[in-house]
Write a protein that holds these residues in place. Structure first.
Motif, short mmCIF file in Angstrom:
data_model
loop_
_atom_site.label_atom_id
_atom_site.label_comp_id
_atom_site.label_asym_id
_atom_site.label_seq_id
_atom_site.Cartn_x
_atom_site.Cartn_y
_atom_site.Cartn_z
N ALA A 1 -3.93 -11.82 0.57
CA ALA A 1 -3.13 -10.55 0.16
C ALA A 1 -3.76 -9.02 0.18
O ALA A 1 -3.36 -8.24 0.41
CB ALA A 1 -2.19 -10.73 -1.08
N GLN A 2 -5.09 -9.36 -0.37
CA GLN A 2 -6.01 -8.21 -0.48
C GLN A 2 -7.30 -8.08 0.43
O GLN A 2 -7.84 -7.20 0.33
CB GLN A 2 -6.41 -7.90 -2.01
CG GLN A 2 -7.05 -9.30 -2.51
CD GLN A 2 -8.77 -9.17 -2.12
OE1 GLN A 2 -9.34 -8.29 -2.62
NE2 GLN A 2 -9.08 -10.34 -1.50
N ALA A 3 -7.62 -9.12 1.09
CA ALA A 3 -8.89 -9.36 1.98
C ALA A 3 -9.19 -8.29 3.13
O ALA A 3 -10.33 -7.94 3.06
CB ALA A 3 -8.91 -10.84 2.27
N THR A 4 -8.14 -7.78 3.60
CA THR A 4 -8.37 -7.06 4.74
C THR A 4 -8.64 -5.52 4.33
O THR A 4 -8.83 -4.63 5.25
CB THR A 4 -7.58 -7.26 5.99
OG1 THR A 4 -6.17 -7.00 5.41
CG2 THR A 4 -7.77 -8.56 6.50
N LEU A 5 -8.03 -5.23 3.27
CA LEU A 5 -8.19 -3.86 2.77
C LEU A 5 -9.48 -3.28 2.26
O LEU A 5 -10.21 -4.11 2.01
CB LEU A 5 -7.15 -3.79 1.36
CG LEU A 5 -5.70 -4.12 1.67
CD1 LEU A 5 -5.13 -4.18 0.20
CD2 LEU A 5 -5.01 -3.25 2.50
N PRO A 6 -9.66 -2.14 2.77
CA PRO A 6 -11.26 -1.77 2.15
C PRO A 6 -11.38 -1.65 0.81
O PRO A 6 -10.64 -1.48 -0.05
CB PRO A 6 -11.18 -0.01 2.55
CG PRO A 6 -10.05 0.01 3.65
CD PRO A 6 -9.01 -1.01 3.16
#
Length: 435
Positions: free
Chosen positions: A285-290
């Motif tokens: 849910a958070q992995a591809t965010l900067p």
């Protein structure tokens, strides 16, 4: 299937292999590993991977191996964190000091899996002293009777020199690495520091984004073999402490689910696999965010962490106390309770854009931990002192029956069960990133 989470959004991923003890040569371990685990490309005559410049490591001996995937999929880059050159100057005295600290203790303080080695050590030592005594008696007698010829003196000198050189090489070149890394005595601190600094630098660079804010890698898997698994655990712990307070907004629903699953797993109301799914969902849910945490998995192979109470602490209770104090991250993370009795491993933050953040030892709230070991590998074993979320796999070696020899065969083609499980837990293929 309705209700199932979407596949993770991945364009490119990295696998970092951390080698174990011994006189390792740069890239030898990584090439063998990649040759075994990289999925074959159907109906293709191209190589499984290409050797490309490694622009992330400060070591010109290293390369990255990039898989030659189809255009419809994504690529995986394989890196080796090579640390052998940073562990130098080991002395025999260092090893003997460590051996004394391990074996001069009551049998009850030795882990059951290693207790036979404890008795074998003392039995061998007693037999060795007896053999040395008999040999010396023979040499003295022969010397007194034949000293004028000088041949006894020459033979005895060669035998003693050869035996001494062999023992010195065995202790310093193999055990020496483990001794110095896992013993925080003043002479060892600089080497430990250099290894950790180099490893942290690699993890930072793997987590970098480009000028447009795009992640260099959307997913990272860290694999540690032997002593490399201890180094991997330390690096993830240190890197998490550095980065956890800067993570982007964690989805509240996924965080609540992960915390509840951790409670349920600790109370044996759900399966380990259900908790692992909650970990992965929170990670995805958070992995591809900067600024996100991109290490989805830690895989330990033949790991001495199975005996952490012997190597890293002064017994089981000492290990537990350090885990409760959040010095050693556990899986699931150590939880605390508020005045209403609610358990959690997250807490409110002063930042206005995130209501809760994970505490400094909550690494395994969103990173899964898989541990593989052979039944005849007495360097590794089941990792039980770091929580019920560690997925342990006991395997029977098929290519060797000798104790300890299986320690270096985990990804050999001759070990199909181990290799198949390793490939499965690496999860090297996902659907193409969603638009």
């Amino acid at each position: 299937m309705p209700g199932q989470p979407l596949p993770p959004r991945i364009d490119r991923q990295a696998v970092v292999l951390i080698h174990g003890i011994g006189e390792q040569r740069p890239m030898d371990t990584l090439r063998e590993f990649a040759q075994s685990v990289v999925p074959a490309i159907p109906n293709s005559s191209t190589p499984l991977f290409y050797s490309k410049p490694d622009q992330l490591s400060d070591n010109f001996e290293l390369r990255r191996l990039t898989t030659n995937e189809q255009q419809a999929s994504f690529k995986t880059d394989y890196y080796e964190f090579y640390w052998a050159n940073l562990m130098e100057g080991t002395k025999v005295a260092d090893v003997w000091s460590w051996i004394r600290s391990l074996f001069i203790r009551r049998p009850g303080r030795i882990p059951k899996r290693l207790r036979w080695l404890y008795y074998a050590f003392w039995g061998t030592l007693a037999a060795l002293f007896a053999l040395v005594g008999l040999t010396l008696s023979w040499v003295v007698a022969a010397w007194n009777g034949l000293a004028d010829t000088g041949w006894v003196r020459i033979v005895a000198g060669f035998v003693a020199s050869g035996l001494l050189a062999y023992v010195n090489n065995l202790l310093t070149e193999y055990l020496g690495d483990a001794v110095r890394y896992m013993t925080p005595r003043p002479p060892n601190i600089n080497q430990r520091q250099k290894i950790r600094q180099a490893g942290m630098q690699l993890l930072r660079r793997l987590h970098e984004t480009d000028a447009t804010g795009t992640n260099r890698y959307d997913r990272i898997v860290v694999v540690g073999h032997s002593l490399g698994s201890v180094i991997a655990y330390d690096l993830l712990n240190l890197f998490w402490c550095e980065r956890s307070g800067k993570l982007p907004l964690l989805p509240v629903d996924a965080l609540n689910t992960a915390e509840q699953k951790a409670i349920d797993l600790s109370e044996k109301r759900i399966s380990q696999e259900q908790y692992r799914q909650a970990q992965f969902d929170l990670w995805a849910a958070q992995a591809t965010l900067p600024g996100s945490w991109r290490i989805s998995d830690l895989i330990t192979v033949g790991s001495p962490l199975a005996f952490a109470d012997l190597y890293l602490a002064d017994g089981v209770w000492s290990l537990k106390n350090k885990a409760d104090q959040r010095e050693f991250p556990t899986c699931p993370p150590v939880m605390e309770k508020n005045k209403d009795g609610d358990a959690f491993f997250s807490f409110p933050t002063k930042r206005t854009d995130a209501p809760r953040t994970l505490h400094h030892a909550a690494l395994f709230a969103l990173t899964r931990w898989t541990n593989l070991y052979f039944s005849s590998d007495f360097i590794g074993g089941p990792i039980e002192g770091f929580g019920p979320g560690v997925e342990n796999h006991s395997l029977k070696p098929q290519s060797t029956k000798l104790p300890f020899n299986s320690h270096v065969t985990y990804w050999k083609i001759s070990e199909p069960e181990s290799l198949s499980l390793l490939r499965k837990r690496l999860e090297l293929r996902f659907p193409k990133k969603h638009e």
